[in-house]
Write a protein that holds these residues in place. Structure first.
Motif, mmCIF file in Angstrom:
data_model
loop_
_atom_site.group_PDB
_atom_site.id
_atom_site.type_symbol
_atom_site.label_atom_id
_atom_site.label_comp_id
_atom_site.label_asym_id
_atom_site.label_seq_id
_atom_site.Cartn_x
_atom_site.Cartn_y
_atom_site.Cartn_z
ATOM 1 N N GLU A 23 4.568 63.176 34.980
ATOM 2 C CA GLU A 23 4.974 61.839 35.223
ATOM 3 C C GLU A 23 3.906 60.477 33.986
ATOM 4 O OE1 GLU A 23 5.321 60.162 39.094
ATOM 5 O OE2 GLU A 23 6.662 62.036 39.965
ATOM 6 N N GLU A 24 2.983 60.548 33.836
ATOM 7 C CA GLU A 24 2.137 59.936 33.218
ATOM 8 C C GLU A 24 2.469 60.214 32.048
ATOM 9 O OE1 GLU A 24 -2.174 60.369 31.929
ATOM 10 O OE2 GLU A 24 -1.863 59.500 33.989
ATOM 11 N N MET A 25 2.903 61.584 31.764
ATOM 12 C CA MET A 25 3.243 61.845 30.293
ATOM 13 C C MET A 25 4.904 61.222 29.506
ATOM 14 S SD MET A 25 1.353 65.182 29.119
ATOM 15 C CE MET A 25 1.625 65.645 27.523
ATOM 16 N N GLU A 26 5.228 61.370 30.494
ATOM 17 C CA GLU A 26 6.808 61.216 30.032
ATOM 18 C C GLU A 26 6.953 59.100 30.529
ATOM 19 O OE1 GLU A 26 11.080 61.652 32.957
ATOM 20 O OE2 GLU A 26 9.401 62.908 33.862
ATOM 21 N N ASN A 27 6.364 58.546 31.389
ATOM 22 C CA ASN A 27 5.936 57.305 30.800
ATOM 23 C C ASN A 27 5.705 56.814 29.100
ATOM 24 O OD1 ASN A 27 7.326 56.632 33.465
ATOM 25 N ND2 ASN A 27 4.893 57.448 34.153
ATOM 26 N N HIS A 28 4.580 58.054 29.539
ATOM 27 C CA HIS A 28 4.216 57.440 27.885
ATOM 28 C C HIS A 28 5.070 57.366 26.360
ATOM 29 C CE1 HIS A 28 0.997 57.208 25.617
ATOM 30 N NE2 HIS A 28 1.479 57.934 23.854
ATOM 31 N N TYR A 30 8.280 56.800 26.885
ATOM 32 C CA TYR A 30 9.145 55.976 26.510
ATOM 33 C C TYR A 30 8.103 54.424 25.554
ATOM 34 C CZ TYR A 30 12.099 57.906 30.667
ATOM 35 O OH TYR A 30 12.720 58.387 31.393
ATOM 36 N N SER A 31 6.992 54.207 25.755
ATOM 37 C CA SER A 31 6.524 53.078 25.280
ATOM 38 C C SER A 31 5.939 53.298 23.625
ATOM 39 C CB SER A 31 5.627 52.835 25.888
ATOM 40 O OG SER A 31 4.956 53.934 26.284
ATOM 41 N N CYS A 32 6.015 54.930 23.802
ATOM 42 C CA CYS A 32 4.663 55.487 21.814
ATOM 43 C C CYS A 32 5.951 56.401 20.912
ATOM 44 C CB CYS A 32 4.227 56.025 22.882
ATOM 45 S SG CYS A 32 2.710 56.891 21.104
ATOM 46 N N ASP A 33 5.949 55.615 19.692
ATOM 47 C CA ASP A 33 7.816 56.282 19.112
ATOM 48 C C ASP A 33 6.816 57.464 18.444
ATOM 49 O OD1 ASP A 33 9.473 54.483 19.709
ATOM 50 O OD2 ASP A 33 8.665 52.655 18.135
ATOM 51 N N GLU A 34 4.935 57.235 18.258
ATOM 52 C CA GLU A 34 5.077 58.417 17.611
ATOM 53 C C GLU A 34 4.253 59.948 18.732
ATOM 54 O OE1 GLU A 34 0.253 57.387 16.576
ATOM 55 O OE2 GLU A 34 1.327 54.589 16.155
ATOM 56 N N CYS A 35 3.871 59.320 19.852
ATOM 57 C CA CYS A 35 4.258 60.564 20.750
ATOM 58 C C CYS A 35 5.553 61.540 21.240
ATOM 59 C CB CYS A 35 3.788 60.514 21.803
ATOM 60 S SG CYS A 35 1.444 60.307 22.202
ATOM 61 N N LEU A 36 6.441 59.995 20.829
ATOM 62 C CA LEU A 36 7.947 60.891 20.788
ATOM 63 C C LEU A 36 8.392 61.179 19.431
ATOM 64 C CD1 LEU A 36 10.570 60.584 22.530
ATOM 65 C CD2 LEU A 36 11.339 58.373 21.084
#
Length: 150
Positions: A23-28, A30-36
């Motif tokens: 859940e923590e990574m999934e929420n991340h 949404y906010s981080c284009d690099e990780c996406l």
């Protein structure tokens, strides 16, 4: 902002992380284009290892169809209980009718005595007709009394 490593994203993709971490990574995402971007790259690389969708992929139509089928089955189950109760009620009424008419008594007497039931006895139809007529005769005087009171 801290970013997750590629190995963590692989674990995320193959669902080997605890639920809290997922859940923590999934929420991340949404906010981080690099990780996406890293996540999407890893998805493309490991596409062959991921499960393929089935022939009948889950869609809104399939879900609605299943919900309608479940609702139909629930409606069909309820009347079965009512039907069983109705059938038991009818059987009980018939049994009480037979008991009050003496059918069971005469059958057991014939079995015990070994005699023929039909000896010098009117048929069951005649017995029922006599009982019905006596009931109707009983009703007639009551109706005459009500007519005289008016």
């Amino acid at each position: 902002m801290s970013h997750y490593r590629k190995e963590e994203w692989r674990q995320f993709i193959f669902d080997v992380l605890p639920e809290e971490k997922r859940e923590e990574m999934e929420n991340h995402l949404y906010s981080c284009d690099e990780c996406l971007a890293v996540y999407m790259e890893l998805i493309e690389q490991s596409a062959s290892g991921l499960p393929t969708p089935s022939e009948k992929a889950i869609s809104a139509d399939v879900i609605l169809e299943q919900a309608a089928l479940d609702a139909k089955l629930k409606r069909m189950k309820k009347p079965q209980h009512k039907q069983k109760l109705l059938h038991y009620g009818i059987a009980a009424i018939i049994t009480i009718g037979f008991m009050s008419s003496g059918i069971f008594q005469s059958a057991t007497n014939a079995a015990v005595l070994g005699t023929n039931i039909s000896e010098n006895r009117p048929s069951y139809t005649e017995q029922w007709m006599d009982k019905t007529l006596s009931f109707l005769d009983w009703l007639k005087p009551n109706q005459k009394e009500e007519g005289n009171n008016r």
